[in-house]
Write a protein that holds these residues in place. Structure first.
Motif, PDB file in Angstrom:
ATOM      1  N   UNK A 281      29.796  24.377  59.606  1.00 26.56           N
ATOM      2  CA  UNK A 281      30.401  23.736  60.764  1.00 26.56           C
ATOM      3  C   UNK A 281      31.797  24.316  60.946  1.00 26.56           C
ATOM      4  N   UNK A 282      32.034  24.922  62.133  1.00 25.69           N
ATOM      5  CA  UNK A 282      33.316  25.580  62.388  1.00 25.69           C
ATOM      6  C   UNK A 282      33.600  25.601  63.881  1.00 25.69           C
ATOM      7  N   UNK A 283      34.876  25.755  64.224  1.00 28.93           N
ATOM      8  CA  UNK A 283      35.253  25.947  65.623  1.00 28.93           C
ATOM      9  C   UNK A 283      34.768  27.304  66.100  1.00 28.93           C
ATOM     10  N   UNK A 284      34.989  28.339  65.288  1.00 30.86           N
ATOM     11  CA  UNK A 284      34.486  29.667  65.631  1.00 30.86           C
ATOM     12  C   UNK A 284      33.843  30.276  64.393  1.00 30.86           C
ATOM     13  N   UNK A 285      32.775  31.033  64.629  1.00 32.39           N
ATOM     14  CA  UNK A 285      32.043  31.655  63.525  1.00 32.39           C
ATOM     15  C   UNK A 285      31.602  33.047  63.938  1.00 32.39           C
ATOM     16  N   UNK A 286      31.780  33.999  63.042  1.00 29.62           N
ATOM     17  CA  UNK A 286      31.350  35.383  63.252  1.00 29.62           C
ATOM     18  C   UNK A 286      30.475  35.735  62.055  1.00 29.62           C
ATOM     19  N   UNK A 287      29.151  35.740  62.260  1.00 25.34           N
ATOM     20  CA  UNK A 287      28.205  35.864  61.169  1.00 25.34           C
ATOM     21  C   UNK A 287      27.634  37.276  61.113  1.00 25.34           C
ATOM     22  N   UNK A 288      27.642  37.874  59.896  1.00 25.42           N
ATOM     23  CA  UNK A 288      27.112  39.228  59.720  1.00 25.42           C
ATOM     24  C   UNK A 288      26.163  39.324  58.532  1.00 25.42           C
ATOM     25  N   UNK A 289      26.118  38.306  57.677  1.00 29.30           N
ATOM     26  CA  UNK A 289      25.276  38.324  56.488  1.00 29.30           C
ATOM     27  C   UNK A 289      24.082  37.412  56.632  1.00 29.30           C
ATOM     28  N   UNK A 290      23.613  36.870  55.489  1.00 30.32           N
ATOM     29  CA  UNK A 290      22.446  35.997  55.469  1.00 30.32           C
ATOM     30  C   UNK A 290      22.878  34.545  55.385  1.00 30.32           C
ATOM     31  N   UNK A 291      22.269  33.701  56.218  1.00 26.57           N
ATOM     32  CA  UNK A 291      22.536  32.262  56.205  1.00 26.57           C
ATOM     33  C   UNK A 291      21.199  31.547  56.124  1.00 26.57           C
TER      34      UNK A 291
ATOM     35  N   UNK B 152      35.596  23.067  52.064  1.00 26.21           N
ATOM     36  CA  UNK B 152      36.300  22.579  53.233  1.00 26.21           C
ATOM     37  C   UNK B 152      37.613  23.349  53.328  1.00 26.21           C
ATOM     38  N   UNK B 153      37.877  23.929  54.501  1.00 33.13           N
ATOM     39  CA  UNK B 153      39.104  24.709  54.692  1.00 33.13           C
ATOM     40  C   UNK B 153      39.674  24.394  56.069  1.00 33.13           C
ATOM     41  N   UNK B 154      41.004  24.337  56.156  1.00 33.74           N
ATOM     42  CA  UNK B 154      41.647  24.064  57.437  1.00 33.74           C
ATOM     43  C   UNK B 154      42.014  25.358  58.173  1.00 33.74           C
ATOM     44  N   UNK B 155      41.855  26.496  57.521  1.00 33.10           N
ATOM     45  CA  UNK B 155      42.191  27.781  58.136  1.00 33.10           C
ATOM     46  C   UNK B 155      40.933  28.637  58.222  1.00 33.10           C
ATOM     47  N   UNK B 156      41.117  29.914  58.529  1.00 38.75           N
ATOM     48  CA  UNK B 156      39.993  30.845  58.587  1.00 38.75           C
ATOM     49  C   UNK B 156      39.497  31.149  57.184  1.00 38.75           C
ATOM     50  N   UNK B 157      38.192  31.232  57.044  1.00 34.95           N
ATOM     51  CA  UNK B 157      37.559  31.535  55.771  1.00 34.95           C
ATOM     52  C   UNK B 157      36.795  32.838  55.940  1.00 34.95           C
TER      53      UNK B 157
END
Length: 148
Positions: A73-83, A40-45
């Motif tokens: 779960x995030x406000x914004x997500x930029x995915x480049x790897x495997x999920x 859980x993080x309140x900033x960008x991860x």
């Protein structure tokens, strides 16, 4: 002008305060790091390593070589790897190097050509609503209706 010596300063050691910790702009999980457990993080991860657990954060940026096994779960997500898990984001960008195995819920979605997604896409507004009653014909079988 140049002959003046600077006054000696004594080193000061200060304890980090809560306000300093909350001002960080992002957290990085390096490529050599593996985490088992929820995050859980309140900033960008920024994730370059491997995570086996659910992630809740304000914003996530996933590197090409990273692996996430769990829900995101995030406000914004930029995915480049495997999920391997579901993604729920208000603003979601799936880059061409991404491989997603799970359902995707979004408000705004961008997918680069070449990205692999094995799962269902649903706008967040529709995913939170009650499921619609299926359209049925005379025999109770599903019927097709065409909008004009």
């Amino acid at each position: 002008m140049f002959s003046k010596k600077p006054e000696p300063t004594t080193p000061r050691v200060s304890q980090p305060s809560k306000s300093v910790a909350n001002n960080s702009t992002f957290s990085v999980i390096g490529s050599d790091v593996t985490i088992t457990g929820d995050i859980s993080a309140t900033t960008e991860l920024h994730v370059d390593g491997k995570i086996a657990g659910d992630i809740t954060c304000a914003s996530i940026v996933q590197g090409e070589t990273s692996m996430i096994e769990g829900a995101i779960e995030a406000e914004s997500a930029r995915m480049a790897g495997t999920v391997k898990g579901s993604i729920s984001a208000r603003e979601l960008v799936i880059l061409r190097s991404a491989k997603i195995h799970g359902d995707v819920h979004y408000d705004a979605l961008t997918i680069e050509q070449g990205a692999e997604v094995e799962g269902r896409f649903a706008p967040k507004k529709a995913s939170s609503a009650a499921p619609a009653k299926p359209n049925t014909g005379k025999n109770g079988e599903p019927a097709l209706s065409v909008a004009s």
